[in-house]
Design a protein around this motif. Structure first.
Motif, PDB file in Angstrom:
ATOM      1  N   VAL A  14     -47.206  22.582  59.052  1.00 42.63           N
ATOM      2  CA  VAL A  14     -46.617  23.442  60.076  1.00 42.63           C
ATOM      3  C   VAL A  14     -46.268  24.789  59.446  1.00 42.63           C
ATOM      4  CG1 VAL A  14     -44.594  23.700  61.572  1.00 42.63           C
ATOM      5  CG2 VAL A  14     -45.694  21.474  61.339  1.00 42.63           C
ATOM      6  N   PRO A  15     -46.589  25.900  60.106  1.00 41.82           N
ATOM      7  CA  PRO A  15     -46.217  27.214  59.572  1.00 41.82           C
ATOM      8  C   PRO A  15     -44.715  27.288  59.289  1.00 41.82           C
ATOM      9  CG  PRO A  15     -47.718  27.475  61.420  1.00 41.82           C
ATOM     10  CD  PRO A  15     -47.371  26.009  61.359  1.00 41.82           C
ATOM     11  N   GLY A  16     -44.387  27.737  58.088  1.00 45.06           N
ATOM     12  CA  GLY A  16     -43.000  27.799  57.655  1.00 45.06           C
ATOM     13  C   GLY A  16     -42.651  26.728  56.645  1.00 45.06           C
ATOM     14  N   LEU A  17     -43.455  25.652  56.594  1.00 47.31           N
ATOM     15  CA  LEU A  17     -43.183  24.566  55.654  1.00 47.31           C
ATOM     16  C   LEU A  17     -44.180  24.542  54.491  1.00 47.31           C
ATOM     17  CD1 LEU A  17     -42.175  21.645  58.058  1.00 47.31           C
ATOM     18  CD2 LEU A  17     -40.687  23.044  56.611  1.00 47.31           C
ATOM     19  N   GLU A  18     -44.974  25.602  54.355  1.00 49.51           N
ATOM     20  CA  GLU A  18     -45.959  25.654  53.265  1.00 49.51           C
ATOM     21  C   GLU A  18     -45.319  25.535  51.876  1.00 49.51           C
ATOM     22  OE1 GLU A  18     -47.641  28.332  56.620  1.00 49.51           O
ATOM     23  OE2 GLU A  18     -45.699  28.008  55.644  1.00 49.51           O
ATOM     24  N   PRO A  19     -44.197  26.251  51.592  1.00 46.30           N
ATOM     25  CA  PRO A  19     -43.597  26.102  50.254  1.00 46.30           C
ATOM     26  C   PRO A  19     -43.112  24.686  49.972  1.00 46.30           C
ATOM     27  CG  PRO A  19     -42.809  28.110  51.328  1.00 46.30           C
ATOM     28  CD  PRO A  19     -43.541  27.318  52.364  1.00 46.30           C
ATOM     29  N   ALA A  20     -42.564  24.016  50.994  1.00 48.69           N
ATOM     30  CA  ALA A  20     -42.097  22.635  50.805  1.00 48.69           C
ATOM     31  C   ALA A  20     -43.269  21.714  50.517  1.00 48.69           C
ATOM     32  CB  ALA A  20     -41.335  22.168  52.041  1.00 48.69           C
ATOM     33  N   LEU A  21     -44.370  21.881  51.246  1.00 52.97           N
ATOM     34  CA  LEU A  21     -45.551  21.053  50.985  1.00 52.97           C
ATOM     35  C   LEU A  21     -46.109  21.336  49.599  1.00 52.97           C
ATOM     36  CD1 LEU A  21     -47.710  19.037  51.841  1.00 52.97           C
ATOM     37  CD2 LEU A  21     -48.950  20.921  52.931  1.00 52.97           C
ATOM     38  N   CYS A  22     -46.141  22.598  49.208  1.00 54.79           N
ATOM     39  CA  CYS A  22     -46.654  22.955  47.881  1.00 54.79           C
ATOM     40  C   CYS A  22     -45.823  22.297  46.785  1.00 54.79           C
ATOM     41  CB  CYS A  22     -46.669  24.479  47.718  1.00 54.79           C
ATOM     42  SG  CYS A  22     -47.597  25.038  46.281  1.00 54.79           S
ATOM     43  N   ALA A  23     -44.514  22.270  46.972  1.00 53.90           N
ATOM     44  CA  ALA A  23     -43.645  21.626  45.986  1.00 53.90           C
ATOM     45  C   ALA A  23     -43.948  20.139  45.889  1.00 53.90           C
ATOM     46  CB  ALA A  23     -42.180  21.848  46.365  1.00 53.90           C
ATOM     47  N   GLU A  24     -44.182  19.497  47.035  1.00 51.74           N
ATOM     48  CA  GLU A  24     -44.518  18.071  47.008  1.00 51.74           C
ATOM     49  C   GLU A  24     -45.847  17.818  46.316  1.00 51.74           C
ATOM     50  OE1 GLU A  24     -45.655  14.191  49.712  1.00 51.74           O
ATOM     51  OE2 GLU A  24     -45.427  16.130  50.704  1.00 51.74           O
ATOM     52  N   VAL A  25     -46.845  18.635  46.641  1.00 51.69           N
ATOM     53  CA  VAL A  25     -48.176  18.463  46.065  1.00 51.69           C
ATOM     54  C   VAL A  25     -48.123  18.631  44.544  1.00 51.69           C
ATOM     55  CG1 VAL A  25     -50.493  19.468  45.969  1.00 51.69           C
ATOM     56  CG2 VAL A  25     -49.384  19.105  48.176  1.00 51.69           C
ATOM     57  N   ARG A  26     -47.361  19.607  44.108  1.00 50.16           N
ATOM     58  CA  ARG A  26     -47.206  19.823  42.662  1.00 50.16           C
ATOM     59  C   ARG A  26     -46.510  18.622  42.018  1.00 50.16           C
ATOM     60  NH1 ARG A  26     -44.867  24.314  43.080  1.00 50.16           N
ATOM     61  NH2 ARG A  26     -46.724  25.621  42.979  1.00 50.16           N
ATOM     62  N   LEU A  27     -45.479  18.104  42.685  1.00 48.70           N
ATOM     63  CA  LEU A  27     -44.732  16.955  42.168  1.00 48.70           C
ATOM     64  C   LEU A  27     -45.606  15.714  42.075  1.00 48.70           C
ATOM     65  CD1 LEU A  27     -41.733  16.377  41.358  1.00 48.70           C
ATOM     66  CD2 LEU A  27     -41.425  15.471  43.666  1.00 48.70           C
ATOM     67  N   LYS A  28     -46.602  15.609  42.972  1.00 47.64           N
ATOM     68  CA  LYS A  28     -47.490  14.449  42.970  1.00 47.64           C
ATOM     69  C   LYS A  28     -48.603  14.574  41.925  1.00 47.64           C
ATOM     70  CE  LYS A  28     -45.543  12.117  46.367  1.00 47.64           C
ATOM     71  NZ  LYS A  28     -45.895  12.178  47.783  1.00 47.64           N
ATOM     72  N   GLY A  29     -48.606  15.649  41.160  1.00 48.73           N
ATOM     73  CA  GLY A  29     -49.532  15.759  40.035  1.00 48.73           C
ATOM     74  C   GLY A  29     -50.834  16.481  40.313  1.00 48.73           C
ATOM     75  N   PHE A  30     -50.992  17.084  41.503  1.00 49.54           N
ATOM     76  CA  PHE A  30     -52.201  17.861  41.779  1.00 49.54           C
ATOM     77  C   PHE A  30     -52.118  19.195  41.046  1.00 49.54           C
ATOM     78  CE2 PHE A  30     -51.833  14.877  45.235  1.00 49.54           C
ATOM     79  CZ  PHE A  30     -53.139  14.465  45.447  1.00 49.54           C
ATOM     80  N   LYS A  31     -53.251  19.663  40.548  1.00 53.98           N
ATOM     81  CA  LYS A  31     -53.258  20.838  39.677  1.00 53.98           C
ATOM     82  C   LYS A  31     -53.350  22.136  40.469  1.00 53.98           C
ATOM     83  CE  LYS A  31     -55.353  18.347  35.805  1.00 53.98           C
ATOM     84  NZ  LYS A  31     -56.536  18.224  34.920  1.00 53.98           N
ATOM     85  N   GLN A  32     -52.484  23.075  40.118  1.00 53.63           N
ATOM     86  CA  GLN A  32     -52.499  24.450  40.607  1.00 53.63           C
ATOM     87  C   GLN A  32     -52.583  24.562  42.125  1.00 53.63           C
ATOM     88  OE1 GLN A  32     -55.841  25.905  38.184  1.00 53.63           O
ATOM     89  NE2 GLN A  32     -54.362  26.952  36.873  1.00 53.63           N
ATOM     90  N   PRO A  33     -51.708  23.860  42.854  1.00 54.35           N
ATOM     91  CA  PRO A  33     -51.682  24.064  44.304  1.00 54.35           C
ATOM     92  C   PRO A  33     -51.116  25.443  44.630  1.00 54.35           C
ATOM     93  CG  PRO A  33     -49.826  22.702  43.635  1.00 54.35           C
ATOM     94  CD  PRO A  33     -50.681  22.903  42.397  1.00 54.35           C
ATOM     95  N   LYS A  34     -51.578  26.017  45.715  1.00 61.14           N
ATOM     96  CA  LYS A  34     -51.124  27.348  46.125  1.00 61.14           C
ATOM     97  C   LYS A  34     -50.807  27.330  47.615  1.00 61.14           C
ATOM     98  CE  LYS A  34     -52.632  32.180  46.421  1.00 61.14           C
ATOM     99  NZ  LYS A  34     -53.788  33.097  46.250  1.00 61.14           N
ATOM    100  N   ALA A  35     -49.601  27.755  47.963  1.00 60.74           N
ATOM    101  CA  ALA A  35     -49.211  27.843  49.367  1.00 60.74           C
ATOM    102  C   ALA A  35     -49.851  29.069  49.998  1.00 60.74           C
ATOM    103  CB  ALA A  35     -47.693  27.904  49.494  1.00 60.74           C
ATOM    104  N   ILE A  36     -50.523  28.878  51.117  1.00 64.34           N
ATOM    105  CA  ILE A  36     -51.098  29.977  51.880  1.00 64.34           C
ATOM    106  C   ILE A  36     -50.744  29.731  53.345  1.00 64.34           C
ATOM    107  CG2 ILE A  36     -52.999  30.310  50.234  1.00 64.34           C
ATOM    108  CD1 ILE A  36     -54.851  28.887  52.192  1.00 64.34           C
ATOM    109  N   PRO A  37     -50.906  30.727  54.220  1.00 66.58           N
ATOM    110  CA  PRO A  37     -50.542  30.509  55.622  1.00 66.58           C
ATOM    111  C   PRO A  37     -51.217  29.270  56.215  1.00 66.58           C
ATOM    112  CG  PRO A  37     -50.920  32.839  55.245  1.00 66.58           C
ATOM    113  CD  PRO A  37     -51.311  32.128  53.976  1.00 66.58           C
ATOM    114  N   GLY A  38     -50.409  28.354  56.722  1.00 72.32           N
ATOM    115  CA  GLY A  38     -50.935  27.153  57.363  1.00 72.32           C
ATOM    116  C   GLY A  38     -51.067  25.939  56.476  1.00 72.32           C
ATOM    117  N   GLY A  39     -50.800  26.087  55.174  1.00 73.82           N
ATOM    118  CA  GLY A  39     -50.928  24.905  54.325  1.00 73.82           C
ATOM    119  C   GLY A  39     -50.964  25.225  52.848  1.00 73.82           C
TER     120      GLY A  39
END
Length: 371
Positions: free
Chosen positions: A14-39
């Motif tokens: 959801v727009p506005g929650l990209e930083p929160a999702l990025c933090a989760e993805v990073r915590l789950k061990g995925f490499k170099q995730p980047k927050a962009i509009p929409g995900g």
């Protein structure tokens, strides 16, 4: 796309929650995730696609990006679509469908764009097209740049596979999990939702506490792709990550029907043993036994004319009860009206941006530990 090489993977939120999702993805061990509009975008291969669908709580769906190119007319789109090695991703015996969107581009007719891609796939691969196919190819043409992806999730990822009973306007599990994360919830403390509805927050929290994968009880569209390796997928799913929770997750609601829904959903989710639900009003609210933790609550928003005036006393009573009885607890409250949130009298921290939900804009209001 070359099947055994890394490619772009896009996790939708959801727009506005990209930083929160990025933090989760990073915590789950995925490499170099980047927050962009929409995900969130990251690089990986098909195992990362499977893992993202299985592991990531906050993503609405996972898209594998097949190609990206400039395009200014339909003939150009047709030729580029035919150049994509569809046989490396799609199966000729599995039906597919195409959805296209166009924005600020010289190609502006989304149905015509989708038709060209359908024809290209059908004539180069031989796969049948069906309007209700589980395999979905997405084309997004924005500022004359076309991005073609395959939706690897199928049904939206908030459909965990256990919730048959829902209350009106339910909070989606994906959004609930990101709000829990923004409240600092890690599963190491008690949690209470005093207006639990169908139990979404309580069950999400219990799964986090027990370290259960959100996608463990459902199927995904990637299982019907040419890239799918059933043995590797079964090995991935078989890895046991669960743990015994350090604290319980509790829900209450004044509606007995909601409590029945919550218990049934928790049973199907496999977390009945670490959740408790009871029928209770706000006036009857007391902390569960044990150390302080997190209260998370999603009260009625008051969307109809005059409702906000009648909801003020409810928010006020909730705030007074929490301030009087929940010393040491943190509070996360979701509201669409800042005035109703402030009616609680709770000492909220500086807030985040509103996010869309059910045609409204809602915000998470958080406190530090109550005194």
């Amino acid at each position: 796309m070359i099947p055994d090489k890394a490619f772009e993977i896009f996790l939708v939120t959801v727009p506005g929650l990209e930083p929160a999702l990025c933090a989760e993805v990073r915590l789950k061990g995925f490499k170099q995730p980047k927050a962009i509009p929409g995900g969130v975008v990251l690089k990986g291969g098909w195992p990362e696609v499977w893992r993202a669908n299985l592991w990531v709580r906050g993503a609405g769906r996972v898209l594998a990006r097949l190609d990206q190119f400039p395009v200014v007319h339909l003939a150009h789109l047709d030729s580029r679509a035919r150049a994509i090695p569809w046989a490396s991703v799609l199966r000729p015996d599995v039906p597919f469908r195409v959805e296209a969107s166009c924005s600020k581009s010289r190609i502006y007719h989304s149905d015509a764009a989708a038709e060209r891609i359908v024809t290209a796939i059908r004539e180069t691969l031989g796969a049948p097209h069906a309007a209700d196919a589980a395999v979905l190819v997405r084309a997004r043409i924005d500022h004359d740049i076309c991005t073609i992806s395959v939706d690897t999730s199928g049904e939206p990822l908030y459909k965990r596979g256990y919730k048959r009973a829902v209350n009106p306007a339910p909070m989606r599990e994906t959004m609930a999990s990101l709000f829990l994360q923004e409240c600092g919830y890690t599963g190491q403390e008690p949690l209470l939702d005093p207006m639990c509805g169908a139990g979404t927050f309580v069950i999400e929290a219990a799964e986090i506490a027990a370290r259960l994968n959100p996608g463990r009880a459902r199927h995904f569209a990637f299982e019907q792709l040419a890239t799918f390796d059933a043995a590797a997928w079964q090995a991935m799913r078989a890895v046991k990550s669960s743990r015994t929770p350090a604290a319980g997750c509790h829900g209450s609601d004044r509606d007995g029907g909601a409590i029945e829904m919550s218990r049934a959903n928790a049973e199907r989710a496999g977390v009945a043993g670490i959740t408790t639900f009871r029928e209770a009003s706000i006036a009857e609210l007391n902390p569960p036994a044990g150390p302080p933790g997190l209260v998370i609550v999603n009260p009625p928003y008051g969307t109809r004319l005059g409702e906000k005036d009648t909801l003020g006393p409810l928010y006020q009573s909730l705030g007074q009860t929490l301030l009087r009885r929940f010393a040491g607890w943190r509070v996360g409250l979701i509201a669409s009206d800042p005035a109703l949130a402030q009616a609680t009298g709770l000492p909220f921290l500086p807030g985040g941006l509103p996010v869309p939900h059910g045609g409204l804009r809602i915000s998470l209001y958080r406190t530090a530990k109550l005194g």
